[in-house]
Design an enzyme around this catalytic site. Structure first.
Site: not given
Ligand code: F6R
Length: 611
Positions: A27, A74, A100-101, A484, A488, A491, A507
């Site tokens: 998290r 975070w 958290n928030g 996707e 991947k 990231e 284009h």
């Molecule tokens: C990429 C990834 C993020 C989540 C996004 C939505 O690998 O994991 O792009 O897909 O933050 O997260 P959820 O699905 O938990 O709403």
């Protein structure tokens, strides 16, 4: 984002809190901290960086106590620094808060507190809350927290301890997840049940507006005005091994390998014996609405949004309902044209993504019916939806989502077939053929997982591994697969990657093609396969390095490409599930070969609970 854990009981709270934080590091991992109460004093230790840095610090400065709270951060307000790390404290240093928030009105409250002479030590919104609780404290922590939260606007899950009221731990939530764990003579709080499964499986999921006084022998839940709230105690039946790596070096690799079982779970029991129909567990939505809805809007973020793009094609082609797909963070700020017959489908692994949750709430305010696709049971999005299709992918811990993505597509196939059946746009012959093929998908994923030779070769090849940038191209059902694949790669390996429609490349993006640019074509058999081959040739003519994902038996494609990774044959509508597997593996092994931190890539967190 951020993870919080709290404990009150006879064990050493530091051990329990650290154990929980280890399971919540997904998290956030910018900084970590812990506060414990021992013989009337509050001791705290905080550290910048991952939890390991805090653990090292604790070795030279041990603290212990029978109640305490901890946090893995975070950063939202203020840089990752020790001063900004949680827990935050009031002035006599008797109250500690983890949060958290985001507290939206912290500047306003902070200004009032400053006028009363309060000095702040950090740049965070959370510190305001510690001082505000002190301001209202008259010997009872539960009362002070309830009163302080009445002044707060924003999202929070908090844990609070106080040396002047040491026999309680106070927790509250509004917009960020929080569970209370109930043991024998001990109690827990956590952002996610996974953090406390070593100790108890009995949990309460707090709802927005709830404040909980947690004691070692019980609890009291009230709203901010003090009205009692009744919550059902639930039993979490996850296997603890789901929270471990199961012998793999990284959670991401473990989760990639779980996909055959995950798809079996997602579709298990949801296909009739004669395979002609989808059968949901218990009356999913109002049947009339499914039959008569005239518009569907999918909202999601990131990887879930890519699954939604596949879902749009599936639903439009099988059920002939127009589908719009929106990035959740954009959806909530635009003019919404929602009619009573609109179904809004949020798609989310965590069920806590703030952008998706807020978009859901706005859609509800406009009268939409919400049918969500969610992985995390009991999450905010699941609870606020009219109906939920659970993905049943199990706990996903790797920050880069893999198994939840393929589970989302499998669930969307089921939904599209069901809608097509109800609306008479899909013959039962076609439905049976597709559902039979869907049941064969797990074994086909396994085939790809068993033969990773070309993926491993490519991931070790400097042309791919050391590339500065890469293009991912696809068409139709596999344009989202290209997106996707690019996500991947970027990231977890930090290689810049972009996805384009293969036909759109000419284009503009074709200007990027040189003999240093890897171009990954997602080219399984499809209605546009010949067009994709022409696009491959366009790149070939400009000396691009070409890697294609193609269907077994398509030997002809190899003459146009540098490398080909073959996947088993399947209908085009299901090919996004199979085509993404080698892309997940490629990103994973390139990341490992570049020495990157696969499970905890920089700047990211698993669950994005801020907007
Ligand atoms: C990429 C990834 C993020 C989540 C996004 C939505 O690998 O994991 O792009 O897909 O933050 O997260 P959820 O699905 O938990 O709403």
């Amino acid at each position: 984002m951020c993870g919080i854990v709290g404990y009150i009981g006879d064990k050493n709270a530091v051990d329990v809190v650290l154990d929980g934080l280890r399971r919540l590091e997904y998290r956030g991992y910018d900084s970590a901290g812990v506060s414990v109460l021992s013989n009337g004093t509050l001791d705290s230790l905080r550290s910048v960086g991952k939890l390991a840095a805090l653990e090292d610090k604790l070795k030279s400065n041990p603290i212990s106590g029978s109640s305490g709270i901890g946090h893995t951060r975070w950063a939202t307000h203020g840089v990752p620094s020790e001063a900004n790390a949680h827990p935050h404290h009031d002035h006599p240093h008797a109250i500690a808060v983890v949060h958290n928030g985001i507290i939206e009105n912290y500047l306003e409250i902070g200004a009032k507190l400053r006028e009363k002479g309060v000095e702040f030590r950090s740049e965070t919104d959370t510190e305001t809350l510690a001082h505000l609780i002190r301001h209202y404290f008259e010997g009872n922590l539960f009362a002070a927290v309830k009163r302080a939260l009445q002044d707060i606007r924003g999202a929070y899950a908090i844990g609070v301890v106080c040396s002047d009221d040491p026999e309680v731990l106070v927790a509250a939530r509004s917009g960020s997840p929080l569970v209370v764990g109930l043991g024998e003579g001990e109690s827990f709080i956590a952002s996610d049940a996974a953090a406390i499964l070593n100790y108890t499986r009995k949990v309460l999921y707090l709802e927005d507006g709830h404040v909980c006084e947690v004691r070692r022998d019980g609890y009291t839940v009230q709203d901010l005005e003090g009205a009692q709230q009744q919550l059902e105690i639930q039993t979490v039946d996850w296997d603890q091994s789901q929270a471990e790596k199961g012998g793999y070096p990284h959670f991401m690799l473990k989760e990639i390998h779980e996909q055959p079982d995950v798809i079996r779970n997602t579709i298990g029991g949801r296909i009739s014996e004669d395979r002609s129909q989808v059968v949901w567990e218990d009356g999913l939505l109002d049947d009339d609405l499914l039959e008569s809805c005239d518009r569907i809007v999918i909202i999601a973020c990131g990887t879930a949004w890519h699954a939604g793009l596949v879902g749009k094609r599936l639903i439009e082609s099988l059920a002939k309902v127009p589908v719009e797909i929106e990035i959740a963070s954009e959806f909530r700020y635009k003019e919404l044209l929602i009619q009573p017959n609109t179904i809004v489908i949020p798609i989310t692994q965590s069920g806590e993504t703030a952008d998706t949750l807020q978009a859901l709430r706005v859609a509800k305010e406009h009268g939409a019916t919400i049918l969500s696709l969610v992985n995390a049971i009991g999450s905010s999005i699941a609870r606020e939806s009219d109906a939920v299709i659970y993905l049943r992918a199990g706990l996903e811990i790797g920050v880069a989502s893999t198994k939840a993505y393929t589970a989302m597509i499998a669930a969307l196939v089921l939904l599209a077939v069901d809608l097509g059946h109800r609306r008479d746009t899909l013959t039962s012959h076609k439905a049976t053929a597709l559902l039979t093929e869907l049941q064969a998908i797990p074994a086909k994923i396994q085939e790809s997982l068993d033969d990773q030779g070309t993926v491993l070769q490519c991931a070790a090849d400097a042309r791919y591994r050391d590339a500065a940038s890469a293009l991912f191209l696809g068409r139709g059902y596999n344009l989202p697969t290209a997106m996707e694949g690019a996500l991947k790669l970027k990231e977890i390996s930090y290689i810049h990657a972009e996805a384009y429609g293969a036909g759109e490349m000419k284009h503009g993006a074709i200007a990027l093609v040189t003999d240093k640019l890897p171009v990954v074509f997602i080219a399984p058999r499809s209605a546009t396969h010949e067009k994709v081959i022409s696009n491959i040739q366009e790149v070939r003519a400009r000396n691009g390095i070409i890697l294609a994902i193609a269907t077994q038996g398509d030997t002809g494609i190899a003459q146009h490409c540098d490398d080909v990774i073959y996947i088993p044959n399947c209908p085009e509508a299901l090919s996004p599930i199979l085509a993404v597997i080698p892309l997940q593996l490629l990103a994973y092994y390139i990341s490992v070969n570049r020495g990157c931190d696969v499970d905890q890539p920089r700047n990211l967190a698993k669950s994005v609970t801020v907007e």
